[in-house]
Write a protein that holds these residues in place. Structure first.
Motif, PDB file in Angstrom:
ATOM      1  N   GLU A   1       4.822  12.472  -9.357  1.00  0.00           N
ATOM      2  CA  GLU A   1       5.141  11.043  -9.276  1.00  0.00           C
ATOM      3  C   GLU A   1       4.899  10.506  -7.863  1.00  0.00           C
ATOM      4  O   GLU A   1       4.338   9.432  -7.682  1.00  0.00           O
ATOM      5  CB  GLU A   1       6.615  10.771  -9.641  1.00  0.00           C
ATOM      6  CG  GLU A   1       7.079  11.377 -10.950  1.00  0.00           C
ATOM      7  CD  GLU A   1       6.552  10.661 -12.183  1.00  0.00           C
ATOM      8  OE1 GLU A   1       6.099   9.504 -12.050  1.00  0.00           O
ATOM      9  OE2 GLU A   1       6.577  11.278 -13.269  1.00  0.00           O
ATOM     10  N   SER A   2       5.347  11.270  -6.861  1.00  0.00           N
ATOM     11  CA  SER A   2       5.195  10.767  -5.486  1.00  0.00           C
ATOM     12  C   SER A   2       3.715  10.738  -5.105  1.00  0.00           C
ATOM     13  O   SER A   2       3.256   9.829  -4.400  1.00  0.00           O
ATOM     14  CB  SER A   2       6.017  11.603  -4.496  1.00  0.00           C
ATOM     15  OG  SER A   2       5.611  12.945  -4.527  1.00  0.00           O
ATOM     16  N   TYR A   3       2.946  11.694  -5.604  1.00  0.00           N
ATOM     17  CA  TYR A   3       1.510  11.664  -5.319  1.00  0.00           C
ATOM     18  C   TYR A   3       0.849  10.468  -6.002  1.00  0.00           C
ATOM     19  O   TYR A   3      -0.014   9.799  -5.421  1.00  0.00           O
ATOM     20  CB  TYR A   3       0.833  12.968  -5.758  1.00  0.00           C
ATOM     21  CG  TYR A   3      -0.623  13.005  -5.346  1.00  0.00           C
ATOM     22  CD1 TYR A   3      -0.984  13.001  -4.010  1.00  0.00           C
ATOM     23  CD2 TYR A   3      -1.640  13.031  -6.301  1.00  0.00           C
ATOM     24  CE1 TYR A   3      -2.312  13.011  -3.615  1.00  0.00           C
ATOM     25  CE2 TYR A   3      -2.971  13.042  -5.914  1.00  0.00           C
ATOM     26  CZ  TYR A   3      -3.302  13.034  -4.571  1.00  0.00           C
ATOM     27  OH  TYR A   3      -4.618  13.040  -4.184  1.00  0.00           O
ATOM     28  N   ALA A   4       1.282  10.186  -7.244  1.00  0.00           N
ATOM     29  CA  ALA A   4       0.688   9.068  -7.984  1.00  0.00           C
ATOM     30  C   ALA A   4       0.938   7.740  -7.270  1.00  0.00           C
ATOM     31  O   ALA A   4       0.065   6.863  -7.244  1.00  0.00           O
ATOM     32  CB  ALA A   4       1.258   9.028  -9.400  1.00  0.00           C
ATOM     33  N   GLU A   5       2.115   7.612  -6.664  1.00  0.00           N
ATOM     34  CA  GLU A   5       2.435   6.376  -5.939  1.00  0.00           C
ATOM     35  C   GLU A   5       1.461   6.192  -4.762  1.00  0.00           C
ATOM     36  O   GLU A   5       0.912   5.108  -4.551  1.00  0.00           O
ATOM     37  CB  GLU A   5       3.882   6.456  -5.428  1.00  0.00           C
ATOM     38  CG  GLU A   5       4.349   5.174  -4.765  1.00  0.00           C
ATOM     39  CD  GLU A   5       5.644   5.347  -3.963  1.00  0.00           C
ATOM     40  OE1 GLU A   5       6.284   6.417  -4.077  1.00  0.00           O
ATOM     41  OE2 GLU A   5       5.976   4.412  -3.222  1.00  0.00           O
ATOM     42  N   VAL A   6       1.247   7.280  -4.022  1.00  0.00           N
ATOM     43  CA  VAL A   6       0.325   7.228  -2.883  1.00  0.00           C
ATOM     44  C   VAL A   6      -1.108   6.980  -3.373  1.00  0.00           C
ATOM     45  O   VAL A   6      -1.849   6.167  -2.811  1.00  0.00           O
ATOM     46  CB  VAL A   6       0.418   8.535  -2.061  1.00  0.00           C
ATOM     47  CG1 VAL A   6      -0.666   8.609  -0.997  1.00  0.00           C
ATOM     48  CG2 VAL A   6       1.801   8.648  -1.425  1.00  0.00           C
ATOM     49  N   ARG A   7      -1.490   7.659  -4.438  1.00  0.00           N
ATOM     50  CA  ARG A   7      -2.836   7.486  -5.009  1.00  0.00           C
ATOM     51  C   ARG A   7      -3.088   6.019  -5.374  1.00  0.00           C
ATOM     52  O   ARG A   7      -4.148   5.465  -5.072  1.00  0.00           O
ATOM     53  CB  ARG A   7      -2.952   8.361  -6.262  1.00  0.00           C
ATOM     54  CG  ARG A   7      -4.248   8.207  -7.029  1.00  0.00           C
ATOM     55  CD  ARG A   7      -4.114   8.777  -8.442  1.00  0.00           C
ATOM     56  NE  ARG A   7      -3.325   7.899  -9.301  1.00  0.00           N
ATOM     57  CZ  ARG A   7      -2.607   8.303 -10.345  1.00  0.00           C
ATOM     58  NH1 ARG A   7      -2.556   9.574 -10.664  1.00  0.00           N
ATOM     59  NH2 ARG A   7      -1.923   7.435 -11.077  1.00  0.00           N
ATOM     60  N   ASP A   8      -2.112   5.383  -6.014  1.00  0.00           N
ATOM     61  CA  ASP A   8      -2.290   3.988  -6.420  1.00  0.00           C
ATOM     62  C   ASP A   8      -2.440   3.067  -5.209  1.00  0.00           C
ATOM     63  O   ASP A   8      -3.237   2.126  -5.225  1.00  0.00           O
ATOM     64  CB  ASP A   8      -1.123   3.524  -7.291  1.00  0.00           C
ATOM     65  CG  ASP A   8      -1.166   4.182  -8.672  1.00  0.00           C
ATOM     66  OD1 ASP A   8      -2.215   4.757  -9.025  1.00  0.00           O
ATOM     67  OD2 ASP A   8      -0.153   4.122  -9.394  1.00  0.00           O
ATOM     68  N   LEU A   9      -1.664   3.334  -4.164  1.00  0.00           N
ATOM     69  CA  LEU A   9      -1.785   2.515  -2.949  1.00  0.00           C
ATOM     70  C   LEU A   9      -3.138   2.744  -2.279  1.00  0.00           C
ATOM     71  O   LEU A   9      -3.800   1.789  -1.848  1.00  0.00           O
ATOM     72  CB  LEU A   9      -0.640   2.835  -1.982  1.00  0.00           C
ATOM     73  CG  LEU A   9       0.741   2.300  -2.397  1.00  0.00           C
ATOM     74  CD1 LEU A   9       1.847   2.916  -1.548  1.00  0.00           C
ATOM     75  CD2 LEU A   9       0.788   0.768  -2.282  1.00  0.00           C
ATOM     76  N   LEU A  10      -3.562   3.991  -2.231  1.00  0.00           N
ATOM     77  CA  LEU A  10      -4.864   4.285  -1.618  1.00  0.00           C
ATOM     78  C   LEU A  10      -5.990   3.597  -2.383  1.00  0.00           C
ATOM     79  O   LEU A  10      -6.954   3.107  -1.804  1.00  0.00           O
ATOM     80  CB  LEU A  10      -5.110   5.800  -1.583  1.00  0.00           C
ATOM     81  CG  LEU A  10      -4.283   6.601  -0.571  1.00  0.00           C
ATOM     82  CD1 LEU A  10      -4.497   8.097  -0.770  1.00  0.00           C
ATOM     83  CD2 LEU A  10      -4.638   6.201   0.863  1.00  0.00           C
ATOM     84  N   GLN A  11      -5.823   3.541  -3.698  1.00  0.00           N
ATOM     85  CA  GLN A  11      -6.858   2.896  -4.506  1.00  0.00           C
ATOM     86  C   GLN A  11      -6.980   1.413  -4.172  1.00  0.00           C
ATOM     87  O   GLN A  11      -8.066   0.846  -4.202  1.00  0.00           O
ATOM     88  CB  GLN A  11      -6.532   3.089  -5.984  1.00  0.00           C
ATOM     89  CG  GLN A  11      -7.794   3.079  -6.830  1.00  0.00           C
ATOM     90  CD  GLN A  11      -7.477   2.974  -8.308  1.00  0.00           C
ATOM     91  OE1 GLN A  11      -6.456   3.485  -8.759  1.00  0.00           O
ATOM     92  NE2 GLN A  11      -8.338   2.312  -9.043  1.00  0.00           N
ATOM     93  N   GLN A  12      -5.848   0.808  -3.825  1.00  0.00           N
ATOM     94  CA  GLN A  12      -5.886  -0.615  -3.463  1.00  0.00           C
ATOM     95  C   GLN A  12      -6.628  -0.848  -2.153  1.00  0.00           C
ATOM     96  O   GLN A  12      -6.945  -1.985  -1.817  1.00  0.00           O
ATOM     97  CB  GLN A  12      -4.461  -1.156  -3.343  1.00  0.00           C
ATOM     98  CG  GLN A  12      -3.731  -1.206  -4.667  1.00  0.00           C
ATOM     99  CD  GLN A  12      -2.302  -1.694  -4.497  1.00  0.00           C
ATOM    100  OE1 GLN A  12      -2.021  -2.552  -3.675  1.00  0.00           O
ATOM    101  NE2 GLN A  12      -1.381  -1.131  -5.272  1.00  0.00           N
ATOM    102  N   LEU A  13      -6.867   0.227  -1.414  1.00  0.00           N
ATOM    103  CA  LEU A  13      -7.636   0.100  -0.174  1.00  0.00           C
ATOM    104  C   LEU A  13      -9.141   0.178  -0.440  1.00  0.00           C
ATOM    105  O   LEU A  13      -9.934   0.176   0.496  1.00  0.00           O
ATOM    106  CB  LEU A  13      -7.232   1.210   0.809  1.00  0.00           C
ATOM    107  CG  LEU A  13      -5.787   1.183   1.324  1.00  0.00           C
ATOM    108  CD1 LEU A  13      -5.486   2.448   2.113  1.00  0.00           C
ATOM    109  CD2 LEU A  13      -5.540  -0.057   2.186  1.00  0.00           C
ATOM    110  N   GLY A  14      -9.522   0.246  -1.714  1.00  0.00           N
ATOM    111  CA  GLY A  14     -10.929   0.470  -2.071  1.00  0.00           C
ATOM    112  C   GLY A  14     -11.891  -0.529  -1.439  1.00  0.00           C
ATOM    113  O   GLY A  14     -13.007  -0.170  -1.044  1.00  0.00           O
TER     114      GLY A  14
END
Ligand code: ZN
Length: 408
Positions: free
Chosen positions: A301-314
């Protein structure tokens, strides 16, 4: 008696193959008659001659009467626009300079919005909270992500499981051509992280680049994007519905630097959330992929949260490309921008700038493509709370020749 005139579609395919003799990245897929490729190889044509033939063909196609069916009209507009992008690519190959936005409009039929540092800073601020600690954020995020690397000897098992699940989910909603298949290969020394080479006959070769550590979220990304319902399915459905059922040979060739790529990359990226709506992706990763990768599912879950934020930096990748190609950022500046605003590790940033150098404005197809596809599908009722409708709209989009400007 004169021999029959080749159709406009056949002429188009041969022009794409002719450009391919000057540009090794141009022909992404071709599975039409092999003698057409042999002919292109045996008799390379000068770029200016191909350009003139493309211009003439645009006029020919524009003058052709078209039936009342929407798909017939889409076909005609599509071939004209694909040919216009060919002319632009030839101009670039011949040394013409275009701005980043001019190039993306000419090649991909779309222009990416400009985002400044402040836009990305807001997302970075949220990451500061998600990955607390001392030291620069980029280093903290990288250290955090290093805990989610798939060991090399487990890669294949993890990818196989992800692909099986993506295929299972896709097959529930999309009629896949009988006998469709793919193989996965692991490669090194590439500027991309994954590639689908469509072979025709409903078969793909999916290559995964292992130059850099592969994080666990890449498995679903890659399985959906390159495979199901992404590039493999997209190409197979075009072959099934347009090349075979309708007998439209122009879809047996795929010129990479063309509007087709925005649709291909946009649907491949959006396909991830269509296949795994809401929390389903993280649940699948936690229960199935983390154990196969030898990782602790409790951290998913904590990785998914970071992954989603990183994706917004696309979109930070677009700005690096815009600056690098327009000459306002040096290579070092572009790499530093990616480290700072896309939170890439330095070696990943260097790989991305090599990608930008090779594929140029192509980078917009991923994020802008995804956003345009999402808007289009949601406008037609395929909203997040109507997963069936989402699948239906996606399947229709990847079975038809729609242009990026037609998504608006
Ligand atoms: Zn792709």
């Amino acid at each position: 008696m004169a021999p029959p005139r080749p159709s406009a579609a056949e002429a188009y395919v041969k022009l794409v193959l002719a450009v391919g003799q000057h540009d090794a990245d141009y022909v992404d897929a071709f599975y039409g008659p092999p003698e057409w490729r042999r002919e292109a190889e045996a008799h390379p044509r000068p770029l200016r001659e191909i350009r003139a033939a493309a211009e003439a063909l645009i006029a020919t196609v524009a003058a052709q009467p078209v039936g009342g069916d929407e798909i017939e009209r889409l076909r005609q507009a599509y071939m004209q626009r694909q040919l216009q992008s060919m002319v632009a690519r030839i101009d670039l190959l011949s040394g013409r300079r275009m701005s980043f936005d001019e190039e993306s409009q000419a090649l991909y039929d779309a222009v990416a919005p400009v985002y400044g540092a402040a836009h990305f800073q807001r997302i970075l601020d949220r990451l500061e909270t998600a990955v607390p600690g001392a030291g620069p954020l980029a280093e903290r995020v990288e250290a955090f992500r290093q805990r989610f690397v798939i060991p090399r000897d487990r890669l294949d098992a993890v990818f196989a499981a992800a692909i099986d699940e993506c295929r299972r989910r896709t097959a529930q909603h999309v009629a896949l051509p009988a006998g469709e298949s793919f193989v996965v290969e692991y490669v090194t020394g590439k500027s991309w992280s994954g590639y689908n080479w469509y072979q025709g006959g409903f078969h793909s070769l999916i290559q995964v680049n292992t130059d850099l550590p592969v994080f666990v979220d890449r498995a679903v990304d890659l399985a959906c994007h390159e495979g199901y319902p992404g590039h493999h399915v997209y190409n197979a459905l075009l072959e099934k519905h347009l090349v075979r059922d309708r007998g439209w040979p122009e879809f047996s060739v795929y010129p990479l630097f063309s509007p087709q790529s925005l649709i291909a990359e946009g649907t491949a990226n959006f396909g991830i959330e269509v296949a795994f709506p809401g929390a389903e992706r993280t649940a699948f990763e936690r229960e199935r992929l983390y154990p196969l990768a030898g990782l602790d599912g409790a951290t998913a879950e904590s990785y998914a949260e970071v992954r989603d934020l990183l994706q917004q930096l696309g979109y930070a990748g677009n700005e690096a490309a815009r600056g690098f190609l327009d000459g306002t950022l040096s290579r070092e500046d572009a790499e530093a921008w990616l480290v700072r605003y896309a939170l890439m590790a330095p070696e990943r940033a260097a790989q991305r700038v090599r990608f930008i150098e090779q594929y140029r404005g192509y980078v917009i197809n991923y994020n802008l493509g995804q956003d345009l596809v999402r808007e289009y599908i949601e406008k037609r009722g395929g909203t997040a709370d109507r997963p069936q409708q989402r699948w239906q709209e996606l399947a229709q989009l990847i079975s038809s020749p729609r242009l990026p400007s037609g998504l608006r």
